[in-house]
Design a protein around this motif. Sequence first.
Motif, PDB file in Angstrom:
ATOM      1  N   TYR A  85      -2.788   3.959   2.652  1.00 34.34           N
ATOM      2  CA  TYR A  85      -3.964   4.034   1.786  1.00 34.34           C
ATOM      3  C   TYR A  85      -4.011   2.807   0.887  1.00 34.34           C
ATOM      4  O   TYR A  85      -3.035   2.479   0.215  1.00 34.34           O
ATOM      5  CB  TYR A  85      -3.888   5.304   0.941  1.00 34.34           C
ATOM      6  N   ASP A  86      -5.169   2.132   0.881  1.00 33.17           N
ATOM      7  CA  ASP A  86      -5.321   0.928   0.065  1.00 33.17           C
ATOM      8  C   ASP A  86      -6.718   0.908  -0.554  1.00 33.17           C
ATOM      9  O   ASP A  86      -7.698   0.566   0.111  1.00 33.17           O
ATOM     10  CB  ASP A  86      -5.111  -0.330   0.927  1.00 33.17           C
ATOM     11  N   ASN A  87      -6.770   1.325  -1.816  1.00 35.19           N
ATOM     12  CA  ASN A  87      -8.013   1.225  -2.581  1.00 35.19           C
ATOM     13  C   ASN A  87      -9.206   1.867  -1.857  1.00 35.19           C
ATOM     14  O   ASN A  87     -10.270   1.268  -1.715  1.00 35.19           O
ATOM     15  CB  ASN A  87      -8.315  -0.244  -2.893  1.00 35.19           C
ATOM     16  N   GLY A  88      -8.996   3.089  -1.390  1.00 38.61           N
ATOM     17  CA  GLY A  88     -10.088   3.818  -0.763  1.00 38.61           C
ATOM     18  C   GLY A  88     -10.235   3.599   0.729  1.00 38.61           C
ATOM     19  O   GLY A  88     -11.133   4.193   1.352  1.00 38.61           O
ATOM     20  N   THR A  97       0.837  -1.190   0.000  1.00 40.89           N
ATOM     21  CA  THR A  97       0.000   0.000   0.000  1.00 40.89           C
ATOM     22  C   THR A  97       0.877   1.247   0.000  1.00 40.89           C
ATOM     23  O   THR A  97       2.089   1.168   0.175  1.00 40.89           O
ATOM     24  CB  THR A  97      -0.898   0.018   1.243  1.00 40.89           C
TER      25      THR A  97
END
Length: 385
Positions: free
Chosen positions: A270-273, A181
């Motif tokens: 941060y990971d895909n929202g 991430t």
Amino acid sequence: MIRNHQLINNILTIYIDGRLDTSNYKLAEQSIENIISTHNEFEELVFDMTNLIYISSIGLRLVLKYKQDYPNFKIINVNKDVYDIFDMTGFTTIMDIHKQLRIISIEGCPIIGNGNNGRVYRISPDTIVKSFYKSDDINDIERERDLAKTAFVSGINTAISYDVVKIKEEKYGAVYELVNTALFKDVILNDMANFDKYMAIYASFMNKLASVSDDSDKIPSIKKDLLRRLNKIKTHFNENDFNKLSTLINDFPDENHLIHGDAHVKNLFYDNGELLLIDMDTLSKGHPIYDLAALYRTYVAYEEIDPGNLEKFLGISPDITKKIFYTLLDKLDIKDKDSALKKARILAYLMLLSRYTTLTPPLGSIEYLKKNIIELIYQVDNLYY
């Protein structure tokens, strides 16, 4: 058998090697007793079993004897085979037993974060290690790992904690699963056109954190920390001002909401929202305003008293950190934001003032912090919303 021993900081460590069984347990016991009799001033007894390869039932009974005789007793550096024996016989549930640490190398591993207590390296696409460069006490590291597990089980998005390790090039570390991430700070700075979107995600995360409660005794109370800080700064105030501040702190509610205490953009990935929170050594429970105060301290107050230091720490300009804080505040589930901000500022300045009772303060910072605290405490009736 008994190889060696040492007494450091009132901790008596005895090293037990080879085998501990019927053939030698009497001699081992006599050696241990001789060591103890010559070092009767120790406060904690530790058996280091780094080189122990086998322990029998009679060896277990010998260990149990010392657990019963010495409340502050633990066993460290136990290899897998011996640990399995302790575990199968139930010893791991009745005494403090630590496995032998896995040794890892961070050579060539990129640093993805720096904090007050350590730095974070990525050691594989799926895992990171936090290196605790200020701590020689493995209990502190295990405590943070356990707090991370507690937060994860309670529903907070955080890195999944694995084992404590020895880092070849440094000291100790804790390994966490954290897939490849991006640091939230970098995501924001590299895509300022979507700043409001990221702040909405940030606010949603903080609102969720404020809604999660935990009744366990594992998590410390933030009120106790505030009372400790209050005691450290008492000499800075006259009697009336200190009594007012003391009343506000003593009336601080004993709540069970989870508080991270340092949820800035370098402690978030941060990971895909979605956001994942790391650096859990400050995890506590209390009123959510403490997290707001900690963010004001980091994003705004540090720069007020020590211009330039904030950008060195976060790698973000003061204009952007202020924008982050005030945009986040606007999106949080707080009705009276002006009132909440005043109260958060009191707590933030208190945190900083107590910090500078042990560190050299920036020029003029003590008077600035005192002035703001005194002005603000007479504008509020409590320190929560």
